[in-house]
Design a protein around this motif. Structure first.
Motif, PDB file in Angstrom:
ATOM      1  N   MET A 175       0.985  -1.276  -0.012  1.00 34.84           N
ATOM      2  CA  MET A 175      -0.053  -0.098  -0.131  1.00 34.84           C
ATOM      3  C   MET A 175       0.730   1.244   0.027  1.00 34.84           C
ATOM      4  SD  MET A 175      -3.141  -1.287   0.070  1.00 34.84           S
ATOM      5  CE  MET A 175      -4.185   0.063   0.583  1.00 34.84           C
ATOM      6  N   SER A 176       0.236   2.219  -0.505  1.00 38.68           N
ATOM      7  CA  SER A 176       1.221   3.499  -0.667  1.00 38.68           C
ATOM      8  C   SER A 176       0.258   4.719  -0.389  1.00 38.68           C
ATOM      9  CB  SER A 176       1.656   3.769  -2.075  1.00 38.68           C
ATOM     10  OG  SER A 176       0.832   3.610  -3.063  1.00 38.68           O
ATOM     11  N   ILE A 177       0.677   5.916  -0.016  1.00 42.70           N
ATOM     12  CA  ILE A 177      -0.048   7.065   0.105  1.00 42.70           C
ATOM     13  C   ILE A 177       0.289   8.378  -0.916  1.00 42.70           C
ATOM     14  CG2 ILE A 177      -0.573   6.543   2.426  1.00 42.70           C
ATOM     15  CD1 ILE A 177       1.836   8.562   3.378  1.00 42.70           C
ATOM     16  N   ALA A 178      -0.296   9.058  -1.145  1.00 37.14           N
ATOM     17  CA  ALA A 178      -0.120  10.330  -2.176  1.00 37.14           C
ATOM     18  C   ALA A 178       0.060  11.636  -1.467  1.00 37.14           C
ATOM     19  CB  ALA A 178      -0.865  10.285  -3.228  1.00 37.14           C
ATOM     20  N   LEU A 179       0.913  12.500  -1.609  1.00 31.91           N
ATOM     21  CA  LEU A 179       0.920  13.863  -1.137  1.00 31.91           C
ATOM     22  C   LEU A 179       0.748  14.747  -2.375  1.00 31.91           C
ATOM     23  CD1 LEU A 179       3.973  13.492   1.185  1.00 31.91           C
ATOM     24  CD2 LEU A 179       1.601  12.760   1.630  1.00 31.91           C
ATOM     25  N   LEU A 180       0.082  15.776  -2.334  1.00 29.45           N
ATOM     26  CA  LEU A 180      -0.033  16.950  -3.166  1.00 29.45           C
ATOM     27  C   LEU A 180      -0.300  18.054  -2.616  1.00 29.45           C
ATOM     28  CD1 LEU A 180      -3.344  17.833  -3.823  1.00 29.45           C
ATOM     29  CD2 LEU A 180      -3.411  15.518  -5.005  1.00 29.45           C
ATOM     30  N   THR A 181       0.110  19.202  -3.217  1.00 32.29           N
ATOM     31  CA  THR A 181      -0.026  20.579  -2.373  1.00 32.29           C
ATOM     32  C   THR A 181      -0.014  21.708  -3.462  1.00 32.29           C
ATOM     33  OG1 THR A 181       1.087  21.811  -0.816  1.00 32.29           O
ATOM     34  CG2 THR A 181       2.433  20.860  -2.503  1.00 32.29           C
ATOM     35  N   ASP A 182      -0.589  22.573  -2.924  1.00 33.73           N
ATOM     36  CA  ASP A 182      -0.673  23.857  -3.705  1.00 33.73           C
ATOM     37  C   ASP A 182      -1.393  23.885  -5.113  1.00 33.73           C
ATOM     38  OD1 ASP A 182       1.184  26.263  -2.436  1.00 33.73           O
ATOM     39  OD2 ASP A 182       1.833  24.150  -1.777  1.00 33.73           O
ATOM     40  N   ILE A 183      -2.883  23.203  -4.882  1.00 36.18           N
ATOM     41  CA  ILE A 183      -3.650  23.394  -6.088  1.00 36.18           C
ATOM     42  C   ILE A 183      -3.960  24.612  -6.685  1.00 36.18           C
ATOM     43  CG2 ILE A 183      -5.813  22.182  -6.859  1.00 36.18           C
ATOM     44  CD1 ILE A 183      -5.781  20.489  -4.511  1.00 36.18           C
ATOM     45  N   HIS A 184      -4.076  25.536  -6.006  1.00 36.52           N
ATOM     46  CA  HIS A 184      -4.121  26.853  -6.195  1.00 36.52           C
ATOM     47  C   HIS A 184      -5.347  27.087  -7.377  1.00 36.52           C
ATOM     48  CE1 HIS A 184      -1.557  29.219  -3.789  1.00 36.52           C
ATOM     49  NE2 HIS A 184      -0.494  28.327  -4.193  1.00 36.52           N
ATOM     50  N   GLY A 185      -6.348  26.468  -7.160  1.00 34.96           N
ATOM     51  CA  GLY A 185      -7.747  26.835  -7.907  1.00 34.96           C
ATOM     52  C   GLY A 185      -7.391  26.190  -9.612  1.00 34.96           C
ATOM     53  N   ASN A 186      -6.611  25.245  -9.568  1.00 38.65           N
ATOM     54  CA  ASN A 186      -6.581  24.703 -10.931  1.00 38.65           C
ATOM     55  C   ASN A 186      -7.113  23.340 -11.049  1.00 38.65           C
ATOM     56  OD1 ASN A 186      -5.560  23.633 -13.406  1.00 38.65           O
ATOM     57  ND2 ASN A 186      -3.343  24.381 -13.076  1.00 38.65           N
ATOM     58  N   ALA A 187      -8.330  23.152 -11.622  1.00 41.66           N
ATOM     59  CA  ALA A 187      -9.148  22.079 -11.556  1.00 41.66           C
ATOM     60  C   ALA A 187      -8.714  21.082 -12.603  1.00 41.66           C
ATOM     61  CB  ALA A 187     -10.807  22.357 -11.514  1.00 41.66           C
ATOM     62  N   PRO A 188      -8.212  21.319 -13.685  1.00 40.46           N
ATOM     63  CA  PRO A 188      -7.911  20.410 -14.962  1.00 40.46           C
ATOM     64  C   PRO A 188      -6.685  19.620 -14.278  1.00 40.46           C
ATOM     65  CG  PRO A 188      -7.579  22.577 -15.609  1.00 40.46           C
ATOM     66  CD  PRO A 188      -8.480  22.697 -14.543  1.00 40.46           C
ATOM     67  N   ALA A 189      -5.893  20.466 -13.665  1.00 39.72           N
ATOM     68  CA  ALA A 189      -4.533  19.672 -13.160  1.00 39.72           C
ATOM     69  C   ALA A 189      -4.812  18.815 -11.919  1.00 39.72           C
ATOM     70  CB  ALA A 189      -3.573  20.792 -12.486  1.00 39.72           C
ATOM     71  N   LEU A 190      -5.852  19.125 -11.085  1.00 38.75           N
ATOM     72  CA  LEU A 190      -6.099  18.435 -10.017  1.00 38.75           C
ATOM     73  C   LEU A 190      -6.886  17.022 -10.752  1.00 38.75           C
ATOM     74  CD1 LEU A 190      -6.383  17.540  -6.898  1.00 38.75           C
ATOM     75  CD2 LEU A 190      -8.682  19.078  -7.015  1.00 38.75           C
ATOM     76  N   ARG A 191      -7.677  17.286 -11.824  1.00 38.32           N
ATOM     77  CA  ARG A 191      -8.510  16.045 -12.354  1.00 38.32           C
ATOM     78  C   ARG A 191      -7.621  15.074 -12.785  1.00 38.32           C
ATOM     79  NH1 ARG A 191     -11.712  19.910 -14.492  1.00 38.32           N
ATOM     80  NH2 ARG A 191     -13.664  20.486 -13.524  1.00 38.32           N
ATOM     81  N   ALA A 192      -6.411  15.537 -13.469  1.00 37.20           N
ATOM     82  CA  ALA A 192      -5.284  14.853 -14.149  1.00 37.20           C
ATOM     83  C   ALA A 192      -4.672  14.003 -13.221  1.00 37.20           C
ATOM     84  CB  ALA A 192      -4.419  15.593 -15.004  1.00 37.20           C
ATOM     85  N   VAL A 193      -4.140  14.473 -12.139  1.00 39.71           N
ATOM     86  CA  VAL A 193      -3.432  13.820 -11.021  1.00 39.71           C
ATOM     87  C   VAL A 193      -4.642  12.741 -10.030  1.00 39.71           C
ATOM     88  CG1 VAL A 193      -2.732  13.993  -8.368  1.00 39.71           C
ATOM     89  CG2 VAL A 193      -2.138  15.498 -10.372  1.00 39.71           C
ATOM     90  N   LEU A 194      -5.715  13.090  -9.839  1.00 44.13           N
ATOM     91  CA  LEU A 194      -6.713  12.214  -9.234  1.00 44.13           C
ATOM     92  C   LEU A 194      -7.004  11.138 -10.153  1.00 44.13           C
ATOM     93  CD1 LEU A 194      -9.293  14.790  -7.772  1.00 44.13           C
ATOM     94  CD2 LEU A 194      -7.668  13.407  -6.641  1.00 44.13           C
ATOM     95  N   GLN A 195      -7.103  11.307 -11.367  1.00 43.51           N
ATOM     96  CA  GLN A 195      -7.274  10.231 -12.514  1.00 43.51           C
ATOM     97  C   GLN A 195      -6.098   9.025 -12.178  1.00 43.51           C
ATOM     98  OE1 GLN A 195      -8.301  11.237 -16.485  1.00 43.51           O
ATOM     99  NE2 GLN A 195      -7.826   9.218 -17.370  1.00 43.51           N
ATOM    100  N   GLU A 196      -4.883   9.616 -12.296  1.00 44.29           N
ATOM    101  CA  GLU A 196      -3.686   8.711 -12.292  1.00 44.29           C
ATOM    102  C   GLU A 196      -3.759   8.052 -11.086  1.00 44.29           C
ATOM    103  OE1 GLU A 196      -0.182  10.928 -15.122  1.00 44.29           O
ATOM    104  OE2 GLU A 196       0.030  10.403 -12.783  1.00 44.29           O
ATOM    105  N   LEU A 197      -4.179   8.604  -9.925  1.00 36.36           N
ATOM    106  CA  LEU A 197      -3.897   8.073  -8.515  1.00 36.36           C
ATOM    107  C   LEU A 197      -5.044   7.163  -8.432  1.00 36.36           C
ATOM    108  CD1 LEU A 197      -3.578  11.152  -6.068  1.00 36.36           C
ATOM    109  CD2 LEU A 197      -1.916   9.575  -6.742  1.00 36.36           C
TER     110      LEU A 197
END
Length: 251
Positions: A1-23
């Motif tokens: 099992m692993s955990i993921a860390l992300l930070t400073d999304i700064h109101g960028n929804a398409p970037a967040l969607r791309a990361v969540l899709q990979e995760l």
């Protein structure tokens, strides 16, 4: 099992969607930790908050921009250190879905967990004064992290791994503890969104930096379409003038 860390999304929804899709494609992902600054700079506040708060595998902490926007939304004293961007934060607060305000109010500044026998500490940035606005704390002015500075800043924290954000470049130091900043997910001079995966390999923690690629053209154009305050400065400083490079003009 692993955990993921992300930070400073700064109101960028398409970037967040791309990361969540990979995760979501990582079948052994146990949990996701978001290390603050969900809001401001980018215009997609409500989309970002909806993406995060609709999941049950995410723990979120607050950042300096989140706290500043919240003071505007609640008509509370605004941090002096952000006075030069108050108009921008007001624009964000005016468009914030009211149902997210109590959720933002409940966000902690730190999270401490035990995982695989290791102690993990997550925060947006170190604070010398626990109740001070993040952006007005003395540590906020340290713009060049190093192992020595990390050990001094977090000397009151006893943990095997310390995850933080705030500074937009990625950082990874190993001494008595592992210090990791995944890098700003939402602010990049390329159409990529960085994050980090932490695994437990044998008797040690292993950190791997990742990037999700996404099409950011519509996102960048939205700054002008929505008339985001300070958009010329934001596009130049936080996105490397990408709109200029793609179109030959910024309007």
């Amino acid at each position: 099992m692993s955990i993921a860390l992300l930070t400073d999304i700064h109101g960028n929804a398409p970037a967040l969607r791309a990361v969540l899709q990979e995760l979501d494609e990582i079948h052994n992902l146990e949990h996701l930790y978001v290390l603050g600054d969900l809001l401001a700079i980018g215009p997609d506040s409500n989309e970002v908050l909806e993406l995060l708060f609709s999941r049950n595998d995410v723990s979120v902490i607050t950042g300096n921009h989140d706290e500043a926007v919240l003071t505007v939304a609640k008509d509370e004293p605004y941090p002096k250190s952000h006075g030069h961007v108050k108009a921008h934060h007001q624009w964000i607060a005016d468009r914030l879905d009211q149902r997210f305000i109590p959720l933002l109010e409940e966000l902690p500044r730190t999270i401490d967990v035990e995982w695989k026998g290791y102690s993990l500490h997550f925060t947006h940035y170190a604070l010398a004064k626990p109740e001070a606005p993040i952006s007005e704390d003395p540590f906020h002015k340290i713009l060049s992290p190093s192992l020595k500075r990390m050990e001094r800043m977090f000397r009151s924290v006893s943990a095997d791994l310390i995850g933080f954000g705030h500074h937009h470049p990625a950082h990874h130091y190993e001494g008595e503890a592992i210090f990791i900043n995944p890098g700003a997910l939402g602010c990049n001079n390329r159409p990529t969104a960085p994050y980090a995966i932490v695994d437990c390999q044998g008797d040690k923690l292993e950190v791997n930096f990742k990037e999700a690629h996404y099409d950011n053209e519509a996102f960048l154009k939205s700054y002008h379409k929505l008339k985001v305050p300070d958009r010329e400065f934001i596009l130049d400083i936080f996105h490397g003038g990408q709109l200029d490079q793609k179109n030959g003009e910024s309007e």
